[in-house]
Structures are given as structure tokens and as C-alpha cells.
Enzyme design. Structure first.
Site, PDB file in Angstrom:
ATOM      1  CG  ASP A 149      -9.691  -8.574  -7.765  1.00 60.63           C
ATOM      2  OD1 ASP A 149      -8.498  -8.731  -7.494  1.00 60.63           O
ATOM      3  OD2 ASP A 149     -10.102  -8.251  -8.898  1.00 60.63           O
ATOM      4  CD  GLU A 197     -28.785 -10.560   6.813  1.00 63.85           C
ATOM      5  OE1 GLU A 197     -29.029 -11.692   6.330  1.00 63.85           O
ATOM      6  OE2 GLU A 197     -29.046  -9.501   6.227  1.00 63.85           O
TER       7      GLU A 197
HETATM    8  C1  NOJ Z   1      -5.962  -7.849  -8.466  1.00 63.01           C
HETATM    9  C2  NOJ Z   1      -5.595  -9.291  -8.556  1.00 63.01           C
HETATM   10  O1  NOJ Z   1      -4.832  -9.640  -7.443  1.00 63.01           O
HETATM   11  C3  NOJ Z   1      -4.851  -9.451  -9.854  1.00 63.01           C
HETATM   12  O2  NOJ Z   1      -4.242 -10.706  -9.962  1.00 63.01           O
HETATM   13  C4  NOJ Z   1      -5.816  -9.200 -10.981  1.00 63.01           C
HETATM   14  O3  NOJ Z   1      -5.113  -9.239 -12.217  1.00 63.01           O
HETATM   15  C5  NOJ Z   1      -6.473  -7.831 -10.849  1.00 63.01           C
HETATM   16  N1  NOJ Z   1      -6.897  -7.545  -9.501  1.00 63.01           N
HETATM   17  C6  NOJ Z   1      -7.698  -7.740 -11.714  1.00 63.01           C
HETATM   18  O4  NOJ Z   1      -8.723  -8.537 -11.191  1.00 63.01           O
END
Ligand code: NOJ
Length: 560
Positions: free
Chosen positions: A226, A275
Site C-alpha cells: 500500500d 529467502e
Molecule cells: C491506498 C488504498 O488502496 C486506499 O484504499 C487507502 O485509503 C490508502 N492507500 C491509504 O492507505
């Protein structure tokens, strides 16, 4: 908030049990499950891991190779789980670690790989480290794990710099210190409940390498990262100055996005992943200004895949699509990584709705539009995507042709961006409505106890049950397309397409014996019949070596 990790099951599934080609991910089709909206196993109106587990045979039969699950970790759900309070625990609303273990095992037994979502840019404000940082006050070492700063102005009443939250409003929140006085500010690029980690602090890296190992030991086959472009901030956290942040986002390197230093983190992570046996992967959610910068994330010693958001943001327009396809393949070739195509996810307007919007509206705007046109283009766009070399992601419900729900009443909305009122449009709930499995029944088979967001009255007709075995249904189109992709290695393989001459508004390319034609215009066009029709997103008529490809339709041909 549970602290279940002390009770983690013994990691007996440590070795990924899925047999397959070592480079499986290079042309894999990976299905995104948004756990709260996929299937509800315990009837509380919220999807869960047990719901996902029981529906795995559906995914196997659909023909995907792997499943990426959005976060299911312990979380106060300020941003639907992208605010993690315990990276080694499952939130009780989704189940337990034993449920996660069962899901991974069952998936492997069906030949499906499991990719989990890792959220390293920020934690929840309920994460132990952040709570400690608040309690221990200014100057304490625990504050160094986040970005705490004194404010500007006479009494520190202004934020330390001019950065804005992606969800709207300042990217800083002022805390009340343990002695009750207004004190320092902390950085949060997203909601205030999502404080950004300070990745300059060695403890942060140590913690995340340990979290990687925890889930690798649980047997997962990879991680979606993310905000993969966000962890490293420019030194000194410089102001943006006069620039309008919203116009820069996604178009330029920002002091908080796509900083070169982020790549050092991935080189370290790659060593950890390597690993482990079983060809496990990383996929980056990196919104970069260009596909060339996206390619930096997938250099041979970094990550495996990075979503191609430039492709996702491209209109249903042959010339624009051809440009982005060429540019992507040209950018990926030197680093030896596959292109990673995607049309929908839980953050953007579903493509069946987006493609009915007038061009130029962007990926976030939800208008009702002409549903028939939107669906026709979405089906054609999917066949085009699945004909391109590389890997592709499918977001749950797109195989049913689901549109965005554009008329959710305000009182049911949960997207934090909605409540912050600026930045993103705040209507991501529209693509997160629980999916319909059956024609009738409570929540159309999503679960026995209703659905956390209301489903439209006509969703029974779009359900898995209604579309299964129905010739021409979107679900059967996806099943057929994925079956062809499994049979023929030439679809996802390689890193090039050979463009064929085609009228304006039409894309035509050859890949070995395989030919794909996508008509993005509103009129039917005559094309040479390239052989045997393998699949088409609309009705093709052929006569005397010529085929009529209807408006907004893609056809797959095989020369042999
Ligand atoms: C991207 C994620 O896909 C989204 O849903 C989220 O709100 C933001 N990152 C923050 O984590």
C-alpha cells in the site's frame, strides 16, 4: 482490539504449496477480494475470511491464478482497514488467525495463491507505537518513529508545512500533550487516524521485515504494498510552495511521494522474500507520474509487479490506449518486468461506470451515465486487457459487470475522504458495495444478515447465480476469456505486440498466432477475419473473409 499474535498458529504452511511455473506471476490473472464486501460467513452484514474461504471454488472455477486480499488486520477501520493497529492479528470482524491459516491452506489446495496487503506508510493511531509516542511526549525516542514536529507561528498553532492530506485538509494534526497543553503536530498523508511512519528510523524497517516474515511463515505467496511510493519523505519535509497540490499529485515527483530513497527499502525486502521458497511476489501500489518511474519499482532486485495506473486512467480511446500500451511495454522491457494491467479496484470508479463518463472526468468521478454503453465498453476493455502481454488484476464484481452505486445515501457512507470533504471525491463506497451471489434472498446471497452498504434493487439480475450458464453474460465472458488464457501461452507471454493496420478508433495487434481487435468507436467497423474467432465481447458477423466488429467490441482471433 485483540492482540492475537501471541496465539498465532504454528506456521506449518510455511512453504507455498502451489505447484506451478517459477515465473507464474509474469502472466498471472490476480483477483482482488475486498473482504468486507465479498462474502459474509457469520451473517453479521460484514464480509469475512470464512466467507472468502467458502467461495474459493468460485474463484478457482473463474480461472484466476491468485487472490489479493485487501487488509483484514486488527484495525479501528477508520479507513476500511488501511489503518492497522496490529499487523500480526486478524480483526475480530474478519475472523481469527486460524481462519487466515485455513484460507491459505484451502486456497493452496485449490491451486490458488494468496497475496496479502501490507500497509507500511502509516499505522493506525491505535497502534502501540503511536499510543506510546503520544503518552511519552515531545523529545521522547518513541516520537522519532513517526513525524512529530513543533508547529509554526507564535504559539506553534500552524502546521509545520503546507502539505495536504490526500483525503483533504492539512496533512498534520496537533496533539494535546500528556500535561494537557496543545503541543506538537504529526504527519498523516491520509486520515488523522493514519500517522505516517518515519522510515529513517531503523526500528521501522526492522519491524516491517519481521512482519513480512510473520506472513511468509503463514504461507502467503506475496504482498501488495500500500502507498508503495510514499514511505520516504524529502529531507527537511520542504513546503510545496505555490504549487497546487492536487494538480501535482500523480503528475510530478512530490516531497512525500516517489522519492528515490524508497527503493533502498525494497532492495532489503527482496532479500527477505528470496529467502523463502515458492516464487512469492511483491506488487506495488505506486501512483507515479509516468510509467518510466513505475518501472523503477520493478528493477530486478526490487519488486515484481507495479500496477499500471496510467493504463487504468486511460479513456476508452484507441489512440490513447495504443500510446499507453507502447509506452508501458517500452518502459518495462529494460528492467525485465511484466506489465501489470488493471482497470478497477476499491479506490476508483468501476470501469463499467467510468467508461460511460465523458472523457476527462478522471478515475474518481461517479456519474450514473449510460449503463448499457458503460458495460459494453467495460467488457471490450477487459478482453483487450487480457490480450496484452503481462499480468492482469480483476477487482471483485467486475466479472459480473457491476456498475458503481452512485446513489448511496449520505448516512451510510464510510469512506473517510467523504467526511474530510476535499481531495479525493470521497465516493469510494460506490465501488465497495457487497457483491450479489444469488438472484434473491437477504443481501443476494452475500450473507444471512444484510449488507453493510445497501445493494441496489436490481442486483439479483447481476448475481453469480443469474449469470452462470447464461450465454453472453459478463460472468461467462470472463470465464471463457480466462480459460482461453490458460490454454494458450501466447496471450500473457512476452513483452511486445505487433500492431496491425486498422481504421481510426480501432486497435488491432498480433501476438504469434493470436490477433486482438478492439473497436472503441460507436460504429460497427469492417475488419479482415483473421482466422477462427476465439471469443468476442459482442456479436460478430462474418462473410467472405470479412468480419463486422460492432461498436465498443473486442474480438480475439486465432490464425490456427
Ligand atoms: C491506498 C488504498 O488502496 C486506499 O484504499 C487507502 O485509503 C490508502 N492507500 C491509504 O492507505
Amino acid at each position: 482490539m485483540s492482540q492475537q499474535h501471541s496465539a498465532a498458529p504454528a506456521p506449518t504452511s510455511a512453504v507455498s504449496a502451489v505447484e506451478g511455473r517459477p515465473d507464474w506471476w509474469r502472466d498471472a490473472v490476480i483477483y482482488q477480494v475486498y473482504p468486507r464486501s465479498f462474502a459474509d460467513g457469520n451473517g453479521d452484514g460484514m464480509g469475512d475470511l470464512e466467507g472468502v474461504r467458502t467461495r474459493l471454488p468460485y474463484l478457482r472455477d473463474l480461472g484466476v491464478d491468485a487472490v489479493w486480499l485487501s487488509p483484514f488486520y486488527a484495525s479501528p477501520q477508520a479507513d476500511a482497514g488501511y489503518d492497522v493497529a496490529d499487523y500480526r492479528a486478524v480483526d475480530p470482524m474478519f475472523g481469527t488467525l486460524l481462519d487466515a491459516d485455513a484460507l491459505i491452506r484451502d486456497a493452496h489446495a485449490l491451486g490458488l495463491r494468496i497475496i496479502v496487503d501490507l500497509v507500511p506508510n502509516h499505522s493506525s493511531d491505535q497502534y502501540e507505537w503511536f499510543k506510546r509516542a503520544l503518552a511519552e511526549g515531545p523529545g521522547s525516542p518513541s516520537r522519532d518513529r513517526y513525524h512529530f514536529r513543533p508547529g509554526k507561528g507564535k504559539n506553534g498553532e500552524q502546521p509545520p508545512n503546507d502539505w495536504e492530506s490526500i483525503f483533504g485538509g492539512p496533512a498534520w494534526t496537533r496533539v494535546t500533550e500528556p500535561d494537557g497543553t496543545p503541543g506538537e503536530w504529526y504527519l498523516h498523508l491520509f486520515a488523522p487516524e493514519q500517522p505516517d511512519f518515519n522510515w529513517e528510523h531503523p526500528a521501522v524497517g526492522d519491524e516491517f521485515r519481521s512482519i513480512l516474515r510473520f506472513w511468509l511463515d503463514m504461507g502467503v505467496d506475496g504482498f501488495r504494498i500500500d502507498v508503495a511510493h510514499g514511505m520516504v519523505k524529502a529531507e527537511g519535509l520542504p513546503d510545496l510552495g505555490d504549487h497546487e497540490q492536487l494538480t501535482l499529485l500523480g503528475n510530478d515527483v512530490m516531497p512525500f511521494f516517489d522519492q528515490d530513497g524508497v527503493h533502498d527499502i525494497y532492495r532489503e525486502w527482496r532479500l527477505v522474500l528470496d529467502e523463502y521458497s515458492g516464487d512469492r511476489i511483491f506488487v506495488a501500489e505506486a501512483w507515479t507520474p509516468t510509467v518510466e518511474r513505475t518501472a523503477n519499482y520493478v528493477r530486478p532486485d526490487e519488486l515484481h509487479q507495479a500496477f499500471n495506473f496510467q493504463y487504468l486512467a486511460t479513456h476508452w480511446d484507441a489512440a490513447e490506449l495504443r500510446t499507453v500500451v507502447n509506452r508501458t511495454l517500452d518502459a518495462m522491457r529494460p528492467v525485465g518486468a511484466p506489465a501489470t494491467w488493471v482497470l478497477s479496484n476499491h479506490d476508483v470508479t468501476r470501469h463499467a461506470t467510468r467508461f460511460a463518463n465523458p472523457a476527462g472526468l478522471g478515475t474518481q468521478i461517479r456519474l450514473a451515465g449510460d449503463r448499457e454503453v458503460g458495460l459494453r465498453r467495460a467488457r471490450a476493455a477487459t478482453l483487450l486487457m487480457l490480450a496484452l502481454p503481462g499480468s492482469a488484476y480483476v477487482y471483485q464484481g467486475e466479472e459480473l459487470g457491476l456498475p458503481d452505486v452512485v446513489d448511496l445515501p449520505d448516512e451510510v457512507r464510510q469512506d473517510p475522504a467523504y467526511f474530510r470533504g476535499a481531495g479525493q471525491d470521497g465516493f469510494r463506497d460506490g465501488c465497495r458495495v457487497p457483491i450479489p451471489w444469488t438472484r434473491t434472498g437477504p443481501s443476494y446471497g452475500f450473507g444471512d444478515g444484510g449488507s453493510w452498504l445497501p445493494q441496489p434493487a436490481d442486483w439479483g439480475g447481476l448475481s453469480v447465480e443469474a449469470q452462470t450458464g447464461e450465454p453472453g453474460s459478463t460472468l461467462e465472458l470472463y470465464r471463457a476469456a480466462l480459460a482461453v488464457r490458460r490454454e494458450r501461452a501466447d496471450l500473457g507471454a512476452g513483452d511486445a505486440v505487433e500492431w496491425l493496420r486498422a481504421p481510426e478508433g480501432v486497435l488491432a495487434f498480433r501476438r504469434g498466432e493470436f490477433v486482438c481487435v478492439a473497436n472503441t468507436t460507436g460504429e460497427s467497423v469492417p475488419m479482415p477475419a483473421y482466422g477462427r474467432v476465439l471469443l468476442a465481447s459482442g456479436e460478430i458477423t462474418e462473410a467472405a473473409g470479412e468480419a463486422k466488429v460492432p461498436a465498443d467490441t473486442t474480438v480475439w482471433w486465432s490464425a490456427s
